[in-house]
Structures are given as structure tokens and as C-alpha cells.
Design a protein around this motif. Structure first.
Motif, PDB file in Angstrom:
ATOM      1  N   VAL A 166      -1.347  -4.554  -4.449  1.00 42.39           N
ATOM      2  CA  VAL A 166      -0.372  -3.889  -5.316  1.00 42.39           C
ATOM      3  C   VAL A 166       0.580  -3.065  -4.464  1.00 42.39           C
ATOM      4  N   HIS A 167       1.856  -3.210  -4.733  1.00 48.14           N
ATOM      5  CA  HIS A 167       2.830  -2.273  -4.178  1.00 48.14           C
ATOM      6  C   HIS A 167       3.550  -1.606  -5.343  1.00 48.14           C
ATOM      7  N   LEU A 168       3.251  -0.335  -5.545  1.00 49.84           N
ATOM      8  CA  LEU A 168       3.833   0.444  -6.633  1.00 49.84           C
ATOM      9  C   LEU A 168       4.724   1.524  -6.027  1.00 49.84           C
ATOM     10  N   PRO A 169       6.022   1.470  -6.272  1.00 51.21           N
ATOM     11  CA  PRO A 169       6.914   2.487  -5.709  1.00 51.21           C
ATOM     12  C   PRO A 169       6.715   3.849  -6.377  1.00 51.21           C
ATOM     13  N   PRO A 170       7.357   4.896  -5.855  1.00 53.76           N
ATOM     14  CA  PRO A 170       7.201   6.243  -6.426  1.00 53.76           C
ATOM     15  C   PRO A 170       7.617   6.296  -7.894  1.00 53.76           C
ATOM     16  N   VAL A 188       9.862   3.419  -9.740  1.00 55.26           N
ATOM     17  CA  VAL A 188      11.248   3.024  -9.476  1.00 55.26           C
ATOM     18  C   VAL A 188      11.383   2.627  -8.006  1.00 55.26           C
ATOM     19  N   ALA A 189      11.780   1.382  -7.780  1.00 52.45           N
ATOM     20  CA  ALA A 189      11.824   0.842  -6.422  1.00 52.45           C
ATOM     21  C   ALA A 189      13.144   1.092  -5.708  1.00 52.45           C
ATOM     22  N   LEU A 201       8.877  -6.372  -2.663  1.00 56.90           N
ATOM     23  CA  LEU A 201       7.714  -5.786  -3.338  1.00 56.90           C
ATOM     24  C   LEU A 201       6.578  -6.799  -3.383  1.00 56.90           C
ATOM     25  N   ALA A 202       6.914  -8.063  -3.673  1.00 58.37           N
ATOM     26  CA  ALA A 202       5.908  -9.118  -3.716  1.00 58.37           C
ATOM     27  C   ALA A 202       5.281  -9.331  -2.346  1.00 58.37           C
ATOM     28  N   LEU A 203       6.098  -9.330  -1.304  1.00 61.84           N
ATOM     29  CA  LEU A 203       5.589  -9.538   0.054  1.00 61.84           C
ATOM     30  C   LEU A 203       4.626  -8.422   0.453  1.00 61.84           C
ATOM     31  N   ASP A 205       8.893  -0.788 -11.872  1.00 57.33           N
ATOM     32  CA  ASP A 205       8.993  -1.826 -10.852  1.00 57.33           C
ATOM     33  C   ASP A 205       7.671  -1.920 -10.097  1.00 57.33           C
ATOM     34  N   ALA A 206       7.322  -3.118  -9.661  1.00 53.92           N
ATOM     35  CA  ALA A 206       6.082  -3.281  -8.893  1.00 53.92           C
ATOM     36  C   ALA A 206       6.018  -4.673  -8.299  1.00 53.92           C
TER      37      ALA A 206
END
Length: 349
Positions: A13-17, A45-46, A54-56, A160-161
């Protein structure tokens, strides 16, 4: 559909701030008079980080957590999304092939609305042979001129994620017991807003406003046979959940937690939780309200959060329920076999 010998090897998972709902309201981006009623916490919010990036990042974490799997082991990569990913005529899955998995893997972009990752799971169950491995990724960045993430959906905000699932046929931390995806074609127009199909919205700069489109659809339902459509949605969803639980050979009482889309709480309570005899505490809504509706990733990012927070143990069953445009409905049952060590010291949730 029963899915013998299909496992989740790892989740990335990549979750922005997160931008808080109070900040958005103070800046005039979110209606201040709705803060108290809708109980939202904010949205991830990315910024200007592209969705394929984000997927990578999520995919790299999934491999780091996989216990030794390599991108060279892949037989299939499915990339799911709901919003524009990059330049028109450019394919986002190839970005991951360039920077991670190489060119010898069958890589396909899927568009099935917010149920995209469910469809990817179902397709991988059909495609993989014994010893096979698939990478399923989902990513969206909604921060574009044609989307107002704070007002696009009444009672919810868009986050966003990036999310990645490594699926194998031999072993993993969770067993996929059953999965089903179905479409109710009579509700096909729920998100069309009554606008022309051609030229497409993005080519003429038409903003995406689901709140207004849903209101317009409800007007059409009232003018026609709307009650029958709404009853069909309810009936189809209940039958789908019942069939998926039956195939998994469990009852709803044996489910530890349920993950729904990150939508408005009153819709979930009145049209989801109550229908199934659950309570809001049985669901992951509270977490989803803090990060926003992530497009294709809600249920799987929530699963990662449950694992990271120690809310699941070996032997627990998790029910994942998806709803999307179409109207598409999806349901899956997972049985936790073991909680990976990566979560023991805290995770992204």
C-alpha cells in the motif's frame, strides 16, 4: 465462484498524506455545514504524484513483503483504475513493466469501476495454473481539474492511493475462499448524468460530478420504474453475499470484519449494514472515513489496515463487498492463515 488453491501472498500500500476535513472546510473546499453530519476525517491527497507511480510504490512494497518472490516469477499483471492515469493513448501497466516487472509478463489494464480489483482477482483465479503468480495493482490520483474531490460525491470525499496484491496458487497469509462479481444492467445509467456518450467527457472538459449525476438518475427512476430497480439492487446484493458465503462454507456469524466501499455512513448503515444484520462496528467504515474513497482500492487498503492494527488473527474470515457503476456488485471471502511478521512492528495502517 469457489477458488481452491488461491492465496494472497502479500499486500503493498502506498497512501499519501491525509488532508483533514477541518482543513478542507476552513479553506472553503468542503461544505462546513456538512462536517458534523457526515463524520468524515479527511482524504489522502497525492498532489502531483501520478497514479502509476503510486501503483509502482505499492507493488515494490508487496514484493518486499512477499518472502522472496521476484518480479521474474510473475505470470500475469492486472492494473485496475477508475480515473485517467497519464497521457491519452498511453497505457499505465507498461510503466510498471518498465520500472519493475519487465516485458515478458502479460499485462492488462482493467476498467470495471470501483470493483476493478475484485474482477482482477476473479480473472487471476481463472488464469493461473499450479505454481502461478499474479500481481494485481490498483491506483488513482483524483486531483485533476475535472474532479472536485471534496464535493464530487455527497457524503464522501475522494482519496488517492496505490494498492498491490501478490496472488499465488501455492501459499500465502490468506486463502481466497470464494469470489463473485455481477452486474445489474438495468442500473447501467446510474452515473451517466443524462449527458451524451459522445464526445466523451474528458475530451470536452466536462467535470465529473457524481452527486449531480446521481440526483439526475434518481429523477429518472422516480419518473419511471425506479422502485423496481432499487429493489433489484438490494436483492442482488443480498443474494451475492449469501452465495459467496455459502461457497466459502461459512455463515455471516463466522465473519470477523466486513470491508465495504468508503462511502457515506448513512447509506452504508441503512442500505448495507442493516440489510445484512451487521453493525457499523463490524465494518471498516471508521478507517475509510479518515482517508476517503480510493476508487478501486478501498477494501484491500482496509484489509492492510486491519492486519497492521492487530484486528485480525489466524483463522479469522474477512468479507469484502464492492459496489460500483454499472451497477456492479462484488463479494469475496478471505480466511486469514497467518498474520505476516511485517505487521508485527506496525504497518502503513
Amino acid at each position: 465462484m469457489r477458488t481452491p488453491d488461491l492465496y494472497l501472498r502479500s499486500i503493498g500500500v502506498h497512501l499519501p498524506p491525509v488532508v483533514s476535513i477541518e482543513t478542507a472546510a476552513a479553506e472553503g473546499r468542503y461544505p462546513a455545514d456538512e462536517v458534523e453530519y457526515f463524520r468524515l476525517g479527511g482524504a489522502a491527497v497525492a498532489g502531483d504524484v501520478p497514479a502509476p507511480e503510486l501503483a509502482l510504490r505499492a507493488a515494490r512494497q508487496a514484493f518486499e513483503r512477499s518472502g522472496g518472490l521476484s518480479p521474474r516469477d510473475l505470470d500475469l499483471m492486472l492494473y485496475s483504475d477508475v480515473w485517467h492515469q497519464g497521457p491519452e493513448g498511453w497505457e499505465p501497466q507498461y510503466y510498471l513493466q518498465q520500472h519493475l516487472v519487465g516485458g515478458d509478463v502479460l499485462a492488462v489494464e482493467l476498467r470495471q469501476g470501483c470493483c476493478g480489483l475484485f474482477s482482477a482477482l476473479q480473472l487471476s483465479a481463472r488464469y493461473l495454473r499450479p505454481g502461478g503468480t499474479a500481481l494485481l495493482v490498483g491506483a488513482d490520483n483524483h486531483g485533476t481539474p475535472l474532479v472536485d474531490r471534496w464535493r464530487m460525491i455527497e457524503g464522501a470525499v475522494m482519496g488517492d492511493a496505490g494498492c498491490a496484491l501478490l496472488v499465488t496458487t501455492d501459499t500465502g497469509f490468506a486463502e481466497l475462499r470464494s469470489i463473485n462479481v455481477t452486474v445489474l444492467p438495468e442500473a447501467e445509467a446510474v452515473n451517466d448524468g443524462g449527458v451524451p456518450m459522445f464526445p466523451p467527457d474528458a475530451t470536452v472538459g466536462r467535470p465529473l460530478d457524481f452527486a449531480e449525476r446521481n440526483r439526475e438518475f434518481r429523477k429518472r427512476l422516480i419518473a419511471g420504474d425506479g422502485a423496481q430497480v432499487m429493489l433489484a439492487i438490494q436483492k442482488t446484493l443480498l443474494e451475492l453475499v449469501d452465495r459467496t458465503l455459502t461457497e466459502a462454507e461459512i455463515t455471516l456469524d463466522e465473519v470477523a470484519r466486513v470491508a465495504f466501499p468508503h462511502g457515506r455512513w448513512d447509506d452504508l448503515e441503512h442500505r448495507g449494514v442493516n440489510w445484512l444484520g451487521l453493525t457499523m462496528a463490524d465494518t471498516t467504515w471508521d478507517y475509510g472515513a479518515r482517508i476517503g474513497h480510493l476508487g478501486v482500492s478501498d477494501q484491500f487498503v482496509a484489509l492492510d489496515h486491519l492486519l497492521a492494527g492487530g484486528a485480525l488473527a489466524a483463522g479469522d474470515h474477512v468479507l469484502l463487498v464492492g459496489l460500483g457503476a454499472g451497477t456492479t456488485m462484488a463479494c469475496a471471502v478471505l480466511r486469514i492463515l497467518d498474520v505476516p511478521r511485517d505487521y508485527a512492528s506496525g504497518g502503513p495502517g
